[in-house]
Design a protein around this motif. Structure first.
Motif, PDB file in Angstrom:
ATOM      1  N   PRO A  76       1.476   5.153 -13.210  1.00 13.81           N
ATOM      2  CA  PRO A  76       2.614   4.242 -13.394  1.00 13.81           C
ATOM      3  C   PRO A  76       3.916   4.742 -12.763  1.00 13.81           C
ATOM      4  N   ARG A  77       4.069   6.065 -12.622  1.00  8.32           N
ATOM      5  CA  ARG A  77       5.335   6.551 -12.062  1.00  8.32           C
ATOM      6  C   ARG A  77       5.212   7.004 -10.615  1.00  8.32           C
ATOM      7  N   LEU A  78       3.998   7.055 -10.079  1.00 12.74           N
ATOM      8  CA  LEU A  78       3.860   7.581  -8.717  1.00 12.74           C
ATOM      9  C   LEU A  78       3.156   6.659  -7.732  1.00 12.74           C
ATOM     10  N   VAL A  79       2.401   5.704  -8.240  1.00  7.62           N
ATOM     11  CA  VAL A  79       1.636   4.856  -7.316  1.00  7.62           C
ATOM     12  C   VAL A  79       2.171   3.428  -7.391  1.00  7.62           C
ATOM     13  N   VAL A  80       2.774   2.970  -6.307  1.00  9.64           N
ATOM     14  CA  VAL A  80       3.306   1.604  -6.279  1.00  9.64           C
ATOM     15  C   VAL A  80       2.848   0.909  -5.008  1.00  9.64           C
ATOM     16  N   GLY A  81       3.083  -0.384  -4.937  1.00  8.46           N
ATOM     17  CA  GLY A  81       2.733  -1.142  -3.743  1.00  8.46           C
ATOM     18  C   GLY A  81       2.358  -2.557  -4.103  1.00  8.46           C
ATOM     19  N   ASP A  82       2.591  -3.454  -3.168  1.00 10.24           N
ATOM     20  CA  ASP A  82       2.269  -4.862  -3.395  1.00 10.24           C
ATOM     21  C   ASP A  82       1.114  -5.286  -2.499  1.00 10.24           C
ATOM     22  N   HIS A 125       4.860   8.480  -1.252  1.00  7.14           N
ATOM     23  CA  HIS A 125       4.158   7.194  -1.284  1.00  7.14           C
ATOM     24  C   HIS A 125       2.782   7.300  -0.622  1.00  7.14           C
ATOM     25  N   GLY A 182      15.615  -0.150   1.780  1.00  8.93           N
ATOM     26  CA  GLY A 182      15.337  -1.578   1.778  1.00  8.93           C
ATOM     27  C   GLY A 182      14.283  -2.005   2.790  1.00  8.93           C
ATOM     28  N   THR A 194       2.195  -3.058   0.707  1.00  4.84           N
ATOM     29  CA  THR A 194       3.558  -2.840   1.200  1.00  4.84           C
ATOM     30  C   THR A 194       4.370  -2.163   0.114  1.00  4.84           C
ATOM     31  N   ILE A 195       5.318  -1.334   0.573  1.00  5.65           N
ATOM     32  CA  ILE A 195       6.216  -0.632  -0.349  1.00  5.65           C
ATOM     33  C   ILE A 195       7.643  -0.811   0.171  1.00  5.65           C
ATOM     34  N   THR A 196       8.540  -1.218  -0.717  1.00  5.57           N
ATOM     35  CA  THR A 196       9.964  -1.299  -0.349  1.00  5.57           C
ATOM     36  C   THR A 196      10.559   0.093  -0.504  1.00  5.57           C
ATOM     37  N   LEU A 197      11.177   0.607   0.564  1.00  2.77           N
ATOM     38  CA  LEU A 197      11.738   1.958   0.545  1.00  2.77           C
ATOM     39  C   LEU A 197      13.197   1.934   0.055  1.00  2.77           C
TER      40      LEU A 197
END
Lengths: 396, 118, 229
Positions: free
Chosen positions: C190-196, C126, C31, C25-28
């Motif tokens: 670290p600056r482009l790939v995020v997610g939980d 994303h 929100g 999941t990614i918070t946009l």
């Protein structure tokens, strides 16, 4: 000098207007202002068009001549006013002086820009052409870059924090969702752009220390006003709005040649002149449209025009004092941040928004209650050419 | 070969105020007579930024720019040779050089670059 | 349409085994929480309904990107590619973006297309990042070949990562490919790939229950309308 009133105001929704040419937008906004003023088929004596990029982006010049032709306003006098991002404000000023002098009675002022005609790279380059042609432009400097260097110094000197800048982004984008003319109709979430680890992608650095959501969008749009002598305006149905004060000032082109690069002298001077002419003080203003091309500018301008002491503007914004219902509501339209910043249109659009406020014709969720006096600040270059207007509702 | 820094500043012959870039009248006393001055020594970084949305003509991911003051007080903008703004701080000592800063019409354009010395 | 399975056996390429992409999941910026997960072949008809209105949008080259994506997804659905995958983003169950790609071989991946159906939220960024994450971290590949069809794509991928130019030809005869290597990827991560991860059962159930999609007019308005950013 005659007192000059605004009797017509109109704007078209800002955004990406792919279907419209620059001339279409200028014509639509002009017709809205003409109709708003109840001028119907009547003409005006003169036309001032604020536009910065017609020559560069559309390869079109002599835009005002083309506009009077489209609108059949011939043989009205007409010229285009180019003054960078303050072109709109300069067009208003030219209209004001023309009517005040007694030379013209009815004047159409319209500002417009079509920036999405080109890619982001070209649009960024176009705006950067207002920087110094030898000492700045060749290095790849952009206006956000100038703002980044200014922000770093302002943060250091006055303790402005990212938290303060964030308050401006959140407020203005929230207000944009209520404004049908705004380009950006998306409220931001503090978590999404600041607190969450995902914010690094959602709100990346754009011009350090500024981030993506500290910057206004690149927009198409146009806005227009009809001016006439106050005496003639009193007979009309809508409350005339007096241009009670006006000021303009310039400063050095490069930041490094200013004694204190955090001091936006031209903003202070333009506002002071406008207040003096209107015989009002900053504390008398009920609503303001400040030139928030970058969030830092709303804070810095709110201090330089005298709403807050230096170093207090960011705190005031974070404390909600500049929101609707706060002590000094700023950019209730959403500002450049959400309304958008079609450069030539902005200075006119700010005045249009204050006219709407002072006529008390906005819906409750955007109307500053009992607003009688308003201020606009249109910031050209990086503060090297600034215009301020004080508007007042005339009691009929 | 190391190129000479090809910018010229202008010192007012009447009041001594230093200008860069050129003005036809002194910013302090409006005099029109200037002595041409070359930047000397190293420079002190006054402010800086990293720009990520670059104009047409630049195809790198970002560009670090700053304004620095030479030992003889001339202030000028230049590109900064650093991998990240994290390596910079206001007031740090910078080594100036005159190098290609962009390409226009297929030709290198030269300008100021600053490199952190600390 | 009746299918001659004997002929199909000849026409269908052998399918590469591909490990699954674990959802995240990614918070946009607004929100909202976007679930990023892998589509299965049976999802294709539903996805195509969202791609269809984009076929006629010229702005930002949506037409060419969605036409190619449409064909690629259809080819996957009808067993005409051997190694295609599709990842999608959903917000409140609604499809907001699609990315796809394939394995050129065990070591080299090929990025197909990135289509953001909701705009101004960096959904494309994303999802493209998720696609690169899949190739390098889950398919275990060494590099990914990428071509941009739009200026926005060029800025997002070639410049933001930044990718390496190559002379490797595009498979449909387009411009030469750019390359994402493991080194570039892990530097940019670290600056482009995020997610939980993991995704809560509740969110996953909502996403899987139904791929909802906005009506054609809404999609067109979001992408090509006045407020499109």
């Amino acid at each position: 000098m005659r007192d000059v009133a605004i009797i017509g105001a109109g704007m078209i929704p800002f955004g990406r207007r792919d279907e419209d040419t620059l001339m279409d937008m200028l014509a639509y906004a002009s017709l809205k202002a003409l109709d708003d003023a109840g001028l119907g088929d009547k003409s005006v004596d003169a036309v001032y068009v604020g536009n910065m990029g017609g020559g560069m982006l559309q390869r079109q010049t002599a835009i005002a001549s083309s506009l009077v032709d489209r609108l059949n306003l011939m043989p009205a006098a007409a010229e285009t006013v180019e003054n960078g991002p303050a072109s709109g404000g300069s067009a208003v000023k030219n209209g004001l002086l023309a009517v005040a002098s007694g030379y013209y009675d009815y004047v159409l002022v319209v500002g417009g820009e079509k920036m999405r005609e080109v890619t982001g790279w070209r649009a960024t380059d176009f705006v950067a052409t207002m920087t110094h042609p030898q000492a700045e432009y060749p290095y790849g400097i952009t206006l956000p870059g100038m703002a980044g260097m200014f922000t770093r110094l302002y943060m250091e000197k006055y303790g402005v924090t990212r938290e303060h800048l964030l308050a401006i982004s959140l407020k203005n984008q929230e207000m944009g969702t209520l404004n049908p003319y705004a380009h950006v109709e998306m409220a931001l979430d503090r978590g999404g752009i600041f607190d969450s680890p995902h914010a690094i992608v959602n709100n990346p650095t754009s011009a350090d220390p500024l981030h993506l959501y500290d910057l206004c969008p690149v927009s198409d749009g146009a806005a227009a006003l009809i001016l006439c002598p106050l005496e003639m305006a009193k007979k009309l149905a809508k409350p005339p709005i007096l241009i009670a004060g006006f000021g303009q000032a310039t400063d050095t082109q490069t930041l490094q040649e200013r004694d204190d690069p955090t001091d936006l002298k031209a903003v202070t001077l333009a506002a002071q002149k406008a207040f003096e002419m209107a015989k009002l003080k900053p504390g008398d203003i009920h609503v303001a449209e400040l030139h928030d091309a970058f969030t830092i500018l709303e804070i810095a301008e709110s201090e330089h025009v005298g709403f807050f002491k230096k170093g207090e503007g960011g705190k005031a914004a974070a404390a909600g004092k500049t929101r609707l219902g706060g002590q000094m509501p700023i950019n209730i339209s959403g500002g450049l941040k959400a309304r958008g910043h079609p450069v030539g249109a902005t200075g006119v659009a700010q005045v249009v928004d204050i006219v709407f406020q002072l006529r008390h014709e906005l819906p409750k969720n955007r109307q500053v209650q009992k607003a009688e006096n308003g201020l606009t600040v249109n910031f050209g270059g990086f503060g090297n050419n600034v215009l301020a207007f004080v508007l007042r509702r005339v009691q009929s | 070969m190391k190129k000479e820094i090809a910018i010229t500043a202008y010192k007012c012959k009447k009041c001594g105020k230093l200008h860069y870039p050129y003005h036809d009248r002194c910013l302090a006393c409006k005099s029109r007579e200037f002595e041409q001055i070359k930047p000397q020594g190293n420079a002190k970084l006054l402010t800086y930024t990293a720009i990520f949305n670059l104009p047409w003509g630049f195809d790198q991911r970002f560009l670090i720019l700053g304004v620095a003051e030479f030992e003889n007080k001339i202030k000028a903008m230049g590109q900064i040779k650093a991998d990240s703004v994290d390596q910079l701080k206001v007031g740090m000592k910078m080594k100036p050089s005159w190098e290609p800063i962009r390409v226009q019409y297929g030709e290198d354009v030269y300008g100021l670059k600053f490199e952190p010395m600390e | 349409m009746p299918i001659d399975m004997e002929l199909e056996a000849v026409l269908r390429p052998t399918q590469y085994p591909m490990p699954p992409y674990p959802p995240k999941t990614i918070t946009l910026a607004n929100g909202k929480v976007m679930v990023v997960r892998q589509a299965v072949r049976e999802d294709v008809p539903a996805i195509l309904k969202s791609v269809h209105p984009c076929l006629f949008i010229e702005r930002d080259y949506y037409d060419i990107v969605s036409a190619r994506l449409y064909g690629e997804l259809l080819a996957w659905y009808r067993y005409r590619v051997k190694s295609e995958y599709c990842l999608m983003g959903q917000v409140d169950g609604y499809l907001v973006g699609i990315v796809n790609g394939r394995m050129e071989n065990e070591k080299v991946g090929m990025s197909y297309h990135t289509l953001a159906i909701d705009r101004g939220l960096r959904i494309g960024s994303h999802l493209f990042a998720a696609k690169m994450e899949y190739h390098l971290e889950y398919l275990g590949q060494e590099e990914v070949l990428i071509v941009a069809e739009s200026p926005i794509g060029f800025r997002r991928w070639m410049i933001e990562y930044p990718l390496e130019a190559t002379k490797i030809p595009h498979e449909l005869g387009g411009g030469d490919s750019y390359l994402l290597t493991r080194e570039i990827y892990f530097k940019a991560k670290p600056r482009l790939v995020v997610g939980d991860r993991p995704v809560s059962q509740e969110l996953m159930a909502e996403a899987e229950a139904e791929i909802k999609f906005a009506d054609d007019d809404t999609i067109r308005e979001r992408i090509a309308g006045l407020k499109g950013r």
